[in-house]
Design a protein around this motif. Structure first.
Motif, PDB file in Angstrom:
ATOM      1  N   GLU A  87      58.276  55.525   0.668  1.00  0.00           N
ATOM      2  CA  GLU A  87      59.163  54.377   0.863  1.00  0.00           C
ATOM      3  C   GLU A  87      59.637  53.852  -0.505  1.00  0.00           C
ATOM      4  OE1 GLU A  87      57.438  50.870   2.819  1.00  0.00           O
ATOM      5  OE2 GLU A  87      59.224  50.871   4.090  1.00  0.00           O
ATOM      6  N   ARG A  88      58.701  53.738  -1.447  1.00  0.00           N
ATOM      7  CA  ARG A  88      59.029  53.257  -2.784  1.00  0.00           C
ATOM      8  C   ARG A  88      60.104  54.138  -3.425  1.00  0.00           C
ATOM      9  NH1 ARG A  88      58.496  54.152  -7.602  1.00  0.00           N
ATOM     10  NH2 ARG A  88      57.350  56.101  -7.339  1.00  0.00           N
ATOM     11  N   ARG A  89      60.019  55.452  -3.174  1.00  0.00           N
ATOM     12  CA  ARG A  89      61.010  56.354  -3.755  1.00  0.00           C
ATOM     13  C   ARG A  89      62.335  56.329  -2.994  1.00  0.00           C
ATOM     14  NH1 ARG A  89      57.993  62.114  -4.867  1.00  0.00           N
ATOM     15  NH2 ARG A  89      55.900  61.314  -5.292  1.00  0.00           N
ATOM     16  N   GLY A  90      62.393  55.532  -1.944  1.00  0.00           N
ATOM     17  CA  GLY A  90      63.655  55.427  -1.212  1.00  0.00           C
ATOM     18  C   GLY A  90      63.937  56.587  -0.272  1.00  0.00           C
ATOM     19  N   LEU A  91      62.918  57.364   0.061  1.00  0.00           N
ATOM     20  CA  LEU A  91      63.136  58.508   0.950  1.00  0.00           C
ATOM     21  C   LEU A  91      63.057  58.109   2.417  1.00  0.00           C
ATOM     22  CD1 LEU A  91      60.998  61.169  -0.952  1.00  0.00           C
ATOM     23  CD2 LEU A  91      63.407  60.612  -1.222  1.00  0.00           C
ATOM     24  N   ILE A  92      62.209  57.160   2.712  1.00  0.00           N
ATOM     25  CA  ILE A  92      62.038  56.725   4.097  1.00  0.00           C
ATOM     26  C   ILE A  92      61.941  55.204   4.138  1.00  0.00           C
ATOM     27  CG2 ILE A  92      60.777  58.810   4.736  1.00  0.00           C
ATOM     28  CD1 ILE A  92      58.195  57.090   4.647  1.00  0.00           C
ATOM     29  N   ALA A  93      62.051  54.672   5.356  1.00  0.00           N
ATOM     30  CA  ALA A  93      61.724  53.265   5.584  1.00  0.00           C
ATOM     31  C   ALA A  93      60.723  53.218   6.728  1.00  0.00           C
ATOM     32  CB  ALA A  93      62.980  52.476   5.927  1.00  0.00           C
ATOM     33  N   LEU A  94      59.663  52.451   6.529  1.00  0.00           N
ATOM     34  CA  LEU A  94      58.663  52.324   7.587  1.00  0.00           C
ATOM     35  C   LEU A  94      59.088  51.218   8.541  1.00  0.00           C
ATOM     36  CD1 LEU A  94      55.600  52.546   5.188  1.00  0.00           C
ATOM     37  CD2 LEU A  94      56.146  54.207   6.969  1.00  0.00           C
ATOM     38  N   LYS A  95      59.143  51.565   9.823  1.00  0.00           N
ATOM     39  CA  LYS A  95      59.527  50.581  10.850  1.00  0.00           C
ATOM     40  C   LYS A  95      58.309  50.337  11.712  1.00  0.00           C
ATOM     41  CE  LYS A  95      64.148  50.890  10.216  1.00  0.00           C
ATOM     42  NZ  LYS A  95      65.192  49.882  10.174  1.00  0.00           N
ATOM     43  N   GLY A  96      57.608  49.285  11.460  1.00  0.00           N
ATOM     44  CA  GLY A  96      56.366  49.079  12.195  1.00  0.00           C
ATOM     45  C   GLY A  96      55.362  50.137  11.778  1.00  0.00           C
ATOM     46  N   ARG A  97      54.343  50.328  12.585  1.00  0.00           N
ATOM     47  CA  ARG A  97      53.260  51.215  12.152  1.00  0.00           C
ATOM     48  C   ARG A  97      53.517  52.676  12.471  1.00  0.00           C
ATOM     49  NH1 ARG A  97      47.601  47.996  13.238  1.00  0.00           N
ATOM     50  NH2 ARG A  97      47.770  46.710  11.380  1.00  0.00           N
ATOM     51  N   SER A  98      54.413  52.928  13.410  1.00  0.00           N
ATOM     52  CA  SER A  98      54.497  54.319  13.829  1.00  0.00           C
ATOM     53  C   SER A  98      55.896  54.906  13.757  1.00  0.00           C
ATOM     54  CB  SER A  98      53.930  54.483  15.244  1.00  0.00           C
ATOM     55  OG  SER A  98      54.881  54.046  16.195  1.00  0.00           O
ATOM     56  N   LYS A  99      56.879  54.126  13.315  1.00  0.00           N
ATOM     57  CA  LYS A  99      58.227  54.674  13.216  1.00  0.00           C
ATOM     58  C   LYS A  99      58.629  54.813  11.747  1.00  0.00           C
ATOM     59  CE  LYS A  99      59.453  54.163  17.711  1.00  0.00           C
ATOM     60  NZ  LYS A  99      59.137  55.306  18.568  1.00  0.00           N
ATOM     61  N   VAL A 100      59.335  55.872  11.477  1.00  0.00           N
ATOM     62  CA  VAL A 100      59.818  56.124  10.122  1.00  0.00           C
ATOM     63  C   VAL A 100      61.300  56.472  10.195  1.00  0.00           C
ATOM     64  CG1 VAL A 100      59.831  57.915   8.350  1.00  0.00           C
ATOM     65  CG2 VAL A 100      57.687  56.848   9.006  1.00  0.00           C
ATOM     66  N   THR A 101      62.094  55.810   9.405  1.00  0.00           N
ATOM     67  CA  THR A 101      63.508  56.169   9.323  1.00  0.00           C
ATOM     68  C   THR A 101      63.727  56.985   8.060  1.00  0.00           C
ATOM     69  OG1 THR A 101      64.162  54.154  10.461  1.00  0.00           O
ATOM     70  CG2 THR A 101      65.869  55.312   9.234  1.00  0.00           C
ATOM     71  N   ILE A 102      64.365  58.124   8.232  1.00  0.00           N
ATOM     72  CA  ILE A 102      64.633  58.989   7.087  1.00  0.00           C
ATOM     73  C   ILE A 102      65.883  58.485   6.377  1.00  0.00           C
ATOM     74  CG2 ILE A 102      65.161  61.332   6.349  1.00  0.00           C
ATOM     75  CD1 ILE A 102      63.629  62.347   8.787  1.00  0.00           C
ATOM     76  N   LEU A 103      65.727  58.088   5.126  1.00  0.00           N
ATOM     77  CA  LEU A 103      66.857  57.521   4.388  1.00  0.00           C
ATOM     78  C   LEU A 103      67.561  58.579   3.554  1.00  0.00           C
ATOM     79  CD1 LEU A 103      65.289  54.151   3.158  1.00  0.00           C
ATOM     80  CD2 LEU A 103      66.747  54.557   5.145  1.00  0.00           C
ATOM     81  N   ASN A 104      66.786  59.490   2.984  1.00  0.00           N
ATOM     82  CA  ASN A 104      67.381  60.516   2.139  1.00  0.00           C
ATOM     83  C   ASN A 104      66.817  61.864   2.580  1.00  0.00           C
ATOM     84  OD1 ASN A 104      68.183  62.291   0.165  1.00  0.00           O
ATOM     85  ND2 ASN A 104      67.834  60.862  -1.526  1.00  0.00           N
ATOM     86  N   GLU A 105      67.466  62.436   3.583  1.00  0.00           N
ATOM     87  CA  GLU A 105      66.899  63.637   4.187  1.00  0.00           C
ATOM     88  C   GLU A 105      66.823  64.829   3.234  1.00  0.00           C
ATOM     89  OE1 GLU A 105      68.100  64.525   8.127  1.00  0.00           O
ATOM     90  OE2 GLU A 105      67.478  66.628   7.987  1.00  0.00           O
ATOM     91  N   PRO A 106      67.884  65.102   2.463  1.00  0.00           N
ATOM     92  CA  PRO A 106      67.771  66.270   1.554  1.00  0.00           C
ATOM     93  C   PRO A 106      66.608  66.127   0.586  1.00  0.00           C
ATOM     94  CG  PRO A 106      70.041  65.506   1.706  1.00  0.00           C
ATOM     95  CD  PRO A 106      69.198  64.482   2.394  1.00  0.00           C
ATOM     96  N   ALA A 107      66.465  64.932   0.017  1.00  0.00           N
ATOM     97  CA  ALA A 107      65.388  64.750  -0.961  1.00  0.00           C
ATOM     98  C   ALA A 107      64.025  64.846  -0.290  1.00  0.00           C
ATOM     99  CB  ALA A 107      65.544  63.400  -1.657  1.00  0.00           C
ATOM    100  N   LEU A 108      63.916  64.295   0.908  1.00  0.00           N
ATOM    101  CA  LEU A 108      62.645  64.372   1.635  1.00  0.00           C
ATOM    102  C   LEU A 108      62.304  65.827   1.947  1.00  0.00           C
ATOM    103  CD1 LEU A 108      60.457  62.478   2.817  1.00  0.00           C
ATOM    104  CD2 LEU A 108      61.629  62.648   5.019  1.00  0.00           C
ATOM    105  N   ARG A 109      63.334  66.583   2.307  1.00  0.00           N
ATOM    106  CA  ARG A 109      63.128  67.995   2.607  1.00  0.00           C
ATOM    107  C   ARG A 109      62.683  68.757   1.355  1.00  0.00           C
ATOM    108  NH1 ARG A 109      65.240  69.631   7.423  1.00  0.00           N
ATOM    109  NH2 ARG A 109      63.062  70.169   7.834  1.00  0.00           N
ATOM    110  N   GLU A 110      63.352  68.494   0.243  1.00  0.00           N
ATOM    111  CA  GLU A 110      62.960  69.149  -1.006  1.00  0.00           C
ATOM    112  C   GLU A 110      61.504  68.847  -1.342  1.00  0.00           C
ATOM    113  OE1 GLU A 110      65.015  71.173  -3.378  1.00  0.00           O
ATOM    114  OE2 GLU A 110      65.693  71.400  -1.307  1.00  0.00           O
ATOM    115  N   LEU A 111      61.165  67.579  -1.174  1.00  0.00           N
ATOM    116  CA  LEU A 111      59.783  67.184  -1.460  1.00  0.00           C
ATOM    117  C   LEU A 111      58.818  67.936  -0.537  1.00  0.00           C
ATOM    118  CD1 LEU A 111      57.921  65.278  -3.082  1.00  0.00           C
ATOM    119  CD2 LEU A 111      58.044  63.710  -1.137  1.00  0.00           C
ATOM    120  N   ALA A 112      59.149  67.989   0.746  1.00  0.00           N
ATOM    121  CA  ALA A 112      58.293  68.690   1.702  1.00  0.00           C
ATOM    122  C   ALA A 112      58.158  70.165   1.329  1.00  0.00           C
ATOM    123  CB  ALA A 112      58.851  68.558   3.114  1.00  0.00           C
TER     124      ALA A 112
END
Lengths: 246, 246
Positions: A210-235
DNA sequence: CGACTGGTTGAGTATGGTCAACTTCGGTGG
DNA sequence: CCACCGAAGTTGACCATACTCAACCAGTCG
């Protein structure tokens, strides 16, 4: 029986396993379903409940209707590991030649499963090539996913594993690869046991994404993907500068 | 053809895949073998060589005749991971619906494989129930082994992983569970990439097992099991005092 | 409201990773 | 046969990541 019941029992009639052409029961004829519904054992399981050993004894083939089932191993000193996740449509065949303990099936969310006995399942596999094809495809996919999971566990850092986990959840969810917001499905402790981490590390790792701006946490169990390419690269284990560029 | 050749080609006649009743080619009739030997592609591979992409393109089904084949993934930054090991008799079916990259097959020892095309393999599976049974059993076993491997990677310490690796090697070797001396089969770097460690850690870990009196290292690739119960307890994650008692 | 479960935060630590030097082994060629 | 070379493996010193343990916080349910 009173009279030849040529109708499908309700438990099968509205089952999710018939609703998608990729799923096992969608391959069956009405006649097969009538017969099957006399032998199948659909069961609801609460979260944290194991699949009853008694049920498995007689019915070692499990189809997951919905929810998430985990294959859990507990080491001698109590460490818990979740080796595999099974989602809707997965077929779990626990029969093995060697009688080594195979771990235990546990519901990680409220779940429904359908248990079959060996004879019925084998007959279905033999008589219906579509059932066989779907089942073998599912096994191949399980082998493949297990391999990817081994890569995650073997060589990835905590944030990388969590990024990979988010994509894995998304892939297995209704909506699949187009979803922007993903349900993490499991509790932190279960994510930890599945990804080879501690719950605290899961928490910190998600915060880090979240700090890196890749996702946003929505409550305890939902995650919004903010930067999909970067998240994918990281994965995929790209170094920071590559993931940042993506 | 000059005349109806009702003989099995030499490449199949002496193949190790016929020599054990559990293996795929032992299920076949002479007629099937004659036909098969016209379509199969037995190939030798040197250590560190990948299985040629060109071969896999046409022949995506691989049976391992001998040696060890690894399914290797390389992360974006160069980290290498070996997700799965395939040994004699394993059937690798790389066909997948989704065209995600699946990793690369690499020989980790000098190896021989036999590659088949889709049509031939599917026909064999359809026409010969024994071939089908053996193949499905093998897939089930692969799923199971992958799950166990995930447990190793997820929650075990370096010495525990190495103890587990030693047993895994033994199980897959001729002689199996009765062997006292096990061949580690892979190089340190490959063991490391398979068990999610570094080569240095593999080295230190094996030394540690030796120091505890559980094994004796014989040269670089042989290990003699000195205290099997304790080694097993360690592999199963028992705390030190339990393993010592065993 | 209190008890409970699940989750987060913080401080200290240990295990295994990293990097560099060194040793051993195995093959090749003089 | 031995000298040499490169690959593979080991050792040591240092360091970073993730684990451990404890306290704390946030919902939920009786």
């Amino acid at each position: 029986m009173d009279r030849p019941a040529a109708t499908i029992a309700d438990k099968c009639r509205f089952c999710a396993l018939r609703m998608d052409s990729q799923l096992i029961c969608a391959q069956m004829s009405v006649g097969e379903l009538v017969e099957l519904s006399a032998r199948s054992n659909p069961t609801s399981i609460n979260r944290k409940q194991p699949v009853s050993a008694r049920l498995l004894q007689r019915n070692p083939i499990i189809a997951v209707i919905d929810g998430v089932i985990g294959l859990q191993h507990v080491l001698k000193d109590g460490r818990r590991s979740i080796a595999t996740l099974f989602w809707q449509g997965d077929i779990i065949d626990l029969r093995r030649p060697t009688q080594r303990p195979a771990g235990q099936l546990v519901a990680l969310t409220p779940a429904r499963i359908c248990a079959l006995d060996s004879e019925t399942f084998d007959r279905l596999m033999r008589d219906n090539p579509d059932v066989q094809a779907v089942t073998i495809d599912n096994m191949r996919e399980q082998i493949h996913l297990a391999a990817e999971h081994s890569v995650d566990l073997g060589k990835k850092s905590a944030p990388e594993r969590l990024a990979a986990y988010i994509f894995e959840c998304r892939r297995r969810q209704l909506g699949g690869d187009s979803l922007k917001t993903v349900d993490l499905a499991l509790r932190r402790a279960d994510i930890a046991d599945y990804m080879g981490l501690q719950p605290e590390t899961v928490s910190r790792g998600l915060k880090e994404l979240e700090r890196r701006g890749l996702i946003a946490l929505k409550g305890r169990s939902k995650v919004t993907i903010l930067n999909e390419p970067a998240l994918r690269e990281l994965a995929n284990g790209a170094p920071a500068h590559m993931a940042a560029r993506a």
